[in-house]
Motif scaffolding. Sequence first.
Motif, short mmCIF file in Angstrom:
data_model
loop_
_atom_site.label_atom_id
_atom_site.label_comp_id
_atom_site.label_asym_id
_atom_site.label_seq_id
_atom_site.Cartn_x
_atom_site.Cartn_y
_atom_site.Cartn_z
N ASP A 6 10.98 -0.19 -1.31
CA ASP A 6 10.28 0.43 -2.34
C ASP A 6 10.62 1.86 -2.04
O ASP A 6 9.99 2.75 -1.19
CB ASP A 6 8.81 -0.13 -2.50
N GLU A 8 10.01 4.37 -4.10
CA GLU A 8 8.67 5.20 -4.57
C GLU A 8 7.69 5.24 -3.35
O GLU A 8 7.12 6.37 -3.10
CB GLU A 8 7.85 4.37 -5.56
N ARG A 9 7.67 4.44 -2.29
CA ARG A 9 6.64 4.49 -1.15
C ARG A 9 7.47 5.19 -0.13
O ARG A 9 6.61 5.70 0.90
CB ARG A 9 6.39 2.92 -0.62
N CYS A 10 8.74 5.26 0.05
CA CYS A 10 9.42 6.02 1.10
C CYS A 10 9.04 7.45 1.22
O CYS A 10 9.14 8.11 0.07
CB CYS A 10 10.87 5.72 0.84
N CYS A 11 8.65 7.91 2.21
CA CYS A 11 8.33 9.40 2.42
C CYS A 11 9.54 10.03 3.37
O CYS A 11 9.52 11.33 3.49
CB CYS A 11 7.05 9.56 3.45
N GLY A 57 5.26 4.89 5.17
CA GLY A 57 5.15 4.83 3.87
C GLY A 57 4.91 3.27 3.60
O GLY A 57 4.68 2.88 2.20
N ALA A 59 7.30 0.96 3.30
CA ALA A 59 8.37 0.94 2.02
C ALA A 59 9.16 -0.35 2.25
O ALA A 59 9.98 -0.54 1.27
CB ALA A 59 9.12 2.08 2.08
N SER A 61 9.86 -4.28 2.95
CA SER A 61 9.07 -5.67 2.95
C SER A 61 10.26 -6.60 3.36
O SER A 61 11.47 -6.68 3.10
CB SER A 61 8.89 -5.93 1.48
#
Length: 66
Positions: A6, A8-11, A57, A59, A61
Amino acid sequence: MKVTVDEERCCGAGTCVLLAPDVFDQREDDGIVLLLDEHPGEELHATVREAATVCPGAAISLEDNS
């Protein structure tokens, strides 16, 4: 095993790349994860699981294809 990420969740921490560079990479411009291998070989499963576990994050799955 099927791996999904994901963005969007990756930092951009890069831990996944350090642990499993055959499966993950990072974009040049912002460091966000790039998935290189959605179905890594069994020899990489333990490392990919560790990468998912330590991802700050959350991110990554994983889905087992058992």
